[in-house]
Design an enzyme around this catalytic site. Structure first.
Site, PDB file in Angstrom:
ATOM      1  N   THR A  23       0.555  -1.233   0.067  1.00  0.00           N
ATOM      2  CA  THR A  23      -0.173  -0.032   0.067  1.00  0.00           C
ATOM      3  C   THR A  23       0.810   1.289   0.098  1.00  0.00           C
ATOM      4  OG1 THR A  23      -0.156  -0.078   2.384  1.00  0.00           O
ATOM      5  CG2 THR A  23      -1.668  -1.181   1.120  1.00  0.00           C
ATOM      6  N   THR A  53      -0.440   6.905  -3.909  1.00  0.00           N
ATOM      7  CA  THR A  53      -0.701   5.613  -3.515  1.00  0.00           C
ATOM      8  C   THR A  53      -2.272   5.749  -3.070  1.00  0.00           C
ATOM      9  OG1 THR A  53      -0.082   6.679  -1.314  1.00  0.00           O
ATOM     10  CG2 THR A  53       1.685   5.468  -2.414  1.00  0.00           C
ATOM     11  N   LYS A  99      -8.662   9.422   6.917  1.00  0.00           N
ATOM     12  CA  LYS A  99      -9.341   8.453   7.173  1.00  0.00           C
ATOM     13  C   LYS A  99      -8.803   7.303   6.273  1.00  0.00           C
ATOM     14  CE  LYS A  99     -13.764  11.004   7.597  1.00  0.00           C
ATOM     15  NZ  LYS A  99     -15.183  11.176   6.976  1.00  0.00           N
ATOM     16  N   GLU A 104     -10.301   0.269   1.845  1.00  0.00           N
ATOM     17  CA  GLU A 104     -11.276  -0.723   1.610  1.00  0.00           C
ATOM     18  C   GLU A 104     -12.388  -0.023   1.133  1.00  0.00           C
ATOM     19  OE1 GLU A 104     -11.107  -4.006   4.824  1.00  0.00           O
ATOM     20  OE2 GLU A 104     -10.452  -2.114   5.581  1.00  0.00           O
TER      21      GLU A 104
END
Length: 709
Positions: free
Chosen positions: A462, A590, A657, A661
């Site tokens: 990530t 990213t 945040k 997902e």
């Protein structure tokens, strides 16, 4: 980049990118060492029963085979926190694929041959692996995953539904799904006296360290777990898995360094899966399209080894203003592998069902699907009544509609075609909670003018190293290139796993705190730094996990355009667009990768991914990437990810945040809604494979002739 540049938010390249593309990055099974042995596990071939006999003679006679461990001779372990890790501790077989032995050999080929040569006999027992909504063993658990109440009830949902001007009562089915990371689960273990060192493909080394300490009755400080590079996980590596236990057992018994790399075909049975979920949605609305009643009931399965309840009805407690609301989870314990975390557990299948039902309600009312969602925007979190720390779903919907060109959409199904292709578009909303956990970190100023930041984060692809360096540089007021970050070593100190879209918030809060303290020490320091530099540490226990008076969630809106081939039944997603509200974006490059990665995974959920439980043999039929179809480049056409600027002071020092997902949550529903718009047929079971779509299209066009199909 200089200290005066805006470090946070900049599209900085991933620091480990060159290592990965040149092949110098070392994964758990790739750390060379003299004398390293290989191990190959033996899965049970019965659905349920017990081992009655083990014959290892043929295996031990093979060249290169060092040892065969079964329940008859394996070390006795302590009681694990996770029962799926109690491998080789007894003859009981709870499901097909449960490991009943492991062969250790000089080479991988010898270990595999040895495993095939071990003869095991079983006594079988009756089994049940089939989930139905009316399963006699289904029960309401004490809670669903994450500690959520299994049932919530507000107002009079049944009465309000009966009195509603418009009603939708529908059922949806999401099949079992599997994570299938590019790097299968693997661990390399080595004992040095009473000290254990492990290289592990895991989303969190702290959790692995704690479980190994419990199993092998060791103090945690005698166990070191490293996970420098991890080739994906998507939740399946969020907790320790059996391969790390087998590696440690085999290494102890043979006195050798041992690697266990699970064959991909073994993964579906032992590393978790998204459990199937059967949904019933009842939505009632008044004549203006405002919800009067919302009921979401979910039935799922778990194993008899461990209870895991997919919290799929939880999103309904967050999304829309409904004065009467009920959510229910039921679960049936079957003779199946234990389900576990998969990207956006709960929210992903739950929002697929809810957002599909909202689309059906929009059609029932004759209201635009975007407008229906906006009309039902709540002023506070419906279940708790807490104010949202920030909620910009309406902005996401409107900005997405503008970018997508939604205004020009003809709402009538089958209104667009190009030869044999029907063309449609759909929309769905998305939400995911803001989670954060305590963590420790340290920051050191070095005499050469550089900085070393240490935090036990795990980078599963990530870009965690990069973003944490940006957080540190911002807090220190230092150039980014002067900040070095060390991660993924349990010796650094405790840290939460990379999961729940909480990693950056958790690790970053600790890094920020350590760097702010270090900056303060440097401001007070005069003269050259000592040889060891100056160091500051931080522990966010008590702050990161403090109760918040705010409901904290990320939100998003997905828009999809599809073509449906009326000759073959093939669905192609020609455009997928997402707009997200996820706090402050810490790295534009990213972040975009995270968003489109989630959207692509949702595309696979909608069109290709499906695990079938064989009712006779009790295992998953699709056990490799030849049969379990994930999207390839050819399946992904036009993918767009955007975000709205969102300032939220109620989150963490970075104002961020989680984004790992939110990208998947509404993606499948948007595709499904687009397919309905294209065809006029409502599909309520995923995936939308050509056979399923073509059969429905033929039935829709020739209903009388298809009665016998």
């Amino acid at each position: 980049m200089t200290a005066t540049d805006a470090v946070l938010g900049a599209p900085v390249e991933r620091r480990e990118g060159r290592e990965k593309v040149t092949g110098t990055a070392r994964y758990a099974a790739e750390h060379p060492a003299p004398g390293r042995a290989q191990a190959w596990p033996i899965p049970a071939t019965v659905v349920r029963g017990r081992v009655t006999g083990v014959d290892t003679a043929a295996a031990l006679a093979l060249p290169g085979v060092l040892a065969v461990l079964t329940h008859e001779n394996a070390p006795r372990l302590g009681t694990p926190d996770d029962p799926t890790l109690a491998v080789l501790q007894g003859p009981h077989v709870p499901h097909r694929g449960w490991f009943v032995g492991v062969v250790v050999a000089e080479t991988l080929e010898a270990a595999r041959a040895g495993a095939a040569a071990v003869e095991i006999t079983y006594e079988t027992e009756p089994h049940d692996v089939t989930l139905t909504a009316s399963h006699s063993g289904a029960y309401v658990p004490d809670s669903a995953n994450g500690g959520f109440p299994a049932v919530t009830d507000q107002g009079d949902p049944d009465g309000a539904f009966a009195d509603s001007a418009a009603r939708v009562d529908v059922e949806y089915r999401v099949p079992p799904l599997h994570n299938h990371p590019m790097e299968p689960h693997a661990s390399t273990a080595h004992w040095d006296g009473d000290r254990l060192a492990v290289h592990c493909s895991s989303q969190g080394t702290t959790a692995v360290q704690k479980e190994l300490a419990r199993l092998f009755a060791l103090p945690e400080d005698r166990i070191t777990v490293r996970a420098e590079h991890v080739g994906g996980g998507f939740g399946s590596k969020g907790t320790p898995r059996p391969e790390v236990v087998l590696a440690a057992m085999a290494a102890r018994e043979t006195g050798r360094r041992v690697t266990v790399a699970l064959p991909r075909r073994y993964l579906p049975a032992v590393v978790g899966h998204r459990a199937p979920t059967l949904h019933r949605l009842r939505l009632g609305a008044d004549g203006h399209g405002r919800l009067t009643s919302l009921v979401h009931e979910v039935t799922t399965h778990t194993s008899r080894v461990k209870e895991f309840v997919e919290q799929a009805a939880v999103p309904a407690r967050v999304m829309y203003a409904a004065p009467a609301l009920r959510t229910v989870h039921r679960v049936a314990a079957l003779d199946v592998p234990t389900p576990s975390w998969m990207r956006a557990p709960g929210e992903c299948p739950g929002m697929y069902a809810l957002e599909s039902a909202m689309d059906e309600l929009a059609a029932e009312l004759g209201v635009d699907p975007v407008e229906l969602r906006i009309r039902n925007e709540p002023g506070s979190e419906p279940e708790s009544g807490r104010p949202f720390s920030s909620r910009h779903l309406v902005e996401c919907l409107r900005e997405g509609a503008r970018r997508f060109g939604w205004e020009g959409r003809d709402p009538r199904p089958r209104s667009r075609a190009a030869g044999p292709l029907l063309i449609g578009s759909g929309v769905a909303s998305a939400t995911y909670p803001v989670l954060v956990s305590p963590c420790v970190a340290s920051a050191r100023a070095l005499p050469d003018g550089g900085f070393l930041v240490r935090v036990n984060a795990t980078d599963i692809g990530t870009g965690a190293r990069t973003v944490l360096a940006q957080v540190a540089a911002d807090a220190l007021g230092a150039p980014l290139e002067r900040v070095r970050v060390e991660v993924a070593d349990s010796g650094i100190g405790f840290a939460p796993m990379a999961g729940g879209s909480s990693g950056t918030a958790s690790w970053g809060s600790a890094v920020h705190a350590a760097c702010v303290r270090l900056a303060g020490r440097l401001a007070e320091h005069s003269g050259p730094l000592p040889d060891e530099g100056l160091v500051a540490e931080a522990d966010t226990s008590g702050t990161a996990d403090a109760e918040s008076p705010f409901a904290r969630h990320a939100f998003g809106a997905h828009f999809a355009e599809v073509t449906v081939d009326t000759v073959s039944g093939e669905v192609r997603v020609t455009r997928l667009l997402g707009v997200f509200a996820a706090g402050r974006i810490l790295n534009a490059r990213t972040a975009r990768s995270q968003f489109i990665g989630g959207m692509t995974m949702g595309l696979g959920m909608a069109l290709t991914e499906d695990s079938t439980v064989d009712p006779v043999f009790g295992d998953f039929v699709e056990r490799d990437l030849a049969s379990y179809h994930v999207p390839a480049h050819a399946d992904v056409a036009d993918l767009e990810a955007y975000w709205v600027d969102e300032e939220d002071e109620h989150l963490n020092p970075m104002g961020s945040k989680g984004i790992g997902e939110i990208g998947i949550v509404g993606s499948a529903a948007a595709v499904g809604n687009a397919v309905h718009h294209a065809t006029g047929v409502r599909f309520r079971e995923l995936p939308l494979t050509p056979d399923r779509v073509l059969t429905a299209l033929l039935a829709h066009e020739h209903p009388a002739g298809m009665l016998g199909v």
